[in-house]
Motif scaffolding. Structure first.
Motif, short mmCIF file in Angstrom:
data_model
loop_
_atom_site.label_atom_id
_atom_site.label_comp_id
_atom_site.label_asym_id
_atom_site.label_seq_id
_atom_site.Cartn_x
_atom_site.Cartn_y
_atom_site.Cartn_z
N HIS A 71 0.82 -1.22 0.00
CA HIS A 71 0.00 0.00 0.00
C HIS A 71 0.86 1.27 0.00
N ILE A 72 1.88 1.28 -0.85
CA ILE A 72 2.70 2.49 -0.97
C ILE A 72 2.62 3.02 -2.40
N SER A 73 2.72 4.31 -2.52
CA SER A 73 2.65 4.97 -3.82
C SER A 73 4.02 4.91 -4.52
N GLN A 74 4.00 5.27 -5.78
CA GLN A 74 5.27 5.39 -6.51
C GLN A 74 6.16 6.43 -5.85
N GLU A 75 5.56 7.49 -5.36
CA GLU A 75 6.32 8.55 -4.71
C GLU A 75 7.01 8.02 -3.45
N ARG A 76 6.29 7.24 -2.65
CA ARG A 76 6.86 6.70 -1.40
C ARG A 76 7.96 5.70 -1.71
N SER A 95 13.72 9.39 -8.04
CA SER A 95 12.52 10.19 -8.31
C SER A 95 11.33 9.29 -8.62
N TRP A 96 10.13 9.84 -8.44
CA TRP A 96 8.95 9.04 -8.77
C TRP A 96 8.88 8.80 -10.28
N GLN A 97 9.48 9.70 -11.06
CA GLN A 97 9.50 9.52 -12.51
C GLN A 97 10.31 8.27 -12.89
N THR A 98 11.37 8.01 -12.13
CA THR A 98 12.18 6.82 -12.38
C THR A 98 11.35 5.57 -12.10
N GLU A 134 8.15 0.95 -14.06
CA GLU A 134 6.88 0.23 -14.01
C GLU A 134 6.15 0.25 -15.35
N CYS A 135 6.46 1.21 -16.20
CA CYS A 135 5.86 1.27 -17.54
C CYS A 135 6.75 0.61 -18.60
N SER A 136 7.83 -0.03 -18.15
CA SER A 136 8.78 -0.71 -19.04
C SER A 136 9.42 0.23 -20.04
N MET A 183 20.38 0.29 -8.77
CA MET A 183 19.00 0.74 -8.55
C MET A 183 18.08 -0.44 -8.28
N LEU A 184 18.31 -1.56 -8.95
CA LEU A 184 17.51 -2.76 -8.67
C LEU A 184 17.64 -3.16 -7.20
N ALA A 185 18.86 -3.12 -6.69
CA ALA A 185 19.09 -3.46 -5.29
C ALA A 185 18.38 -2.49 -4.36
N LYS A 186 18.42 -1.21 -4.68
CA LYS A 186 17.75 -0.20 -3.86
C LYS A 186 16.24 -0.41 -3.86
N ILE A 187 15.69 -0.74 -5.02
CA ILE A 187 14.25 -0.97 -5.12
C ILE A 187 13.86 -2.19 -4.31
N ALA A 188 14.61 -3.27 -4.45
CA ALA A 188 14.31 -4.49 -3.68
C ALA A 188 14.39 -4.21 -2.18
#
Length: 71
Positions: A22-27, A35-38, A43-45, A53-58
């Motif tokens: 339940h988190i937004s792209q911004e969060r 950035s949320w744009q990243t 997410e839009c491929s 960055m993959l590690a940070k996202i995970a």
């Protein structure tokens, strides 16, 4: 598995894990240090993230990295 399949799996799994928490792209962007744009572009491929960055996202999603690529 094609390059397209990898990108689609990443985008789909990011959305899935983000929505489960339940988190937004911004969060997610705040937690991952981007950035949320990243996040939106991934997410839009439209963009494929670097390994760093993959590690940070995970980490931000509190999941193992391989889960972003599960089919």
């Amino acid at each position: 598995m094609t390059e397209y399949d990898v990108c689609f799996s990443l985008a789909d799994n990011m959305k899935k894990y983000r929505k489960v928490q339940h988190i937004s792209q911004e969060r997610l962007a705040e937690k991952a240090g981007c950035s949320w744009q990243t996040i939106n572009a991934i997410e839009c491929s439209v963009r494929f993230p670097s390994p760093k960055m993959l590690a940070k996202i995970a980490n931000a999603l509190e999941i193992e990295l391989y889960r972003l690529f599960e089919v």
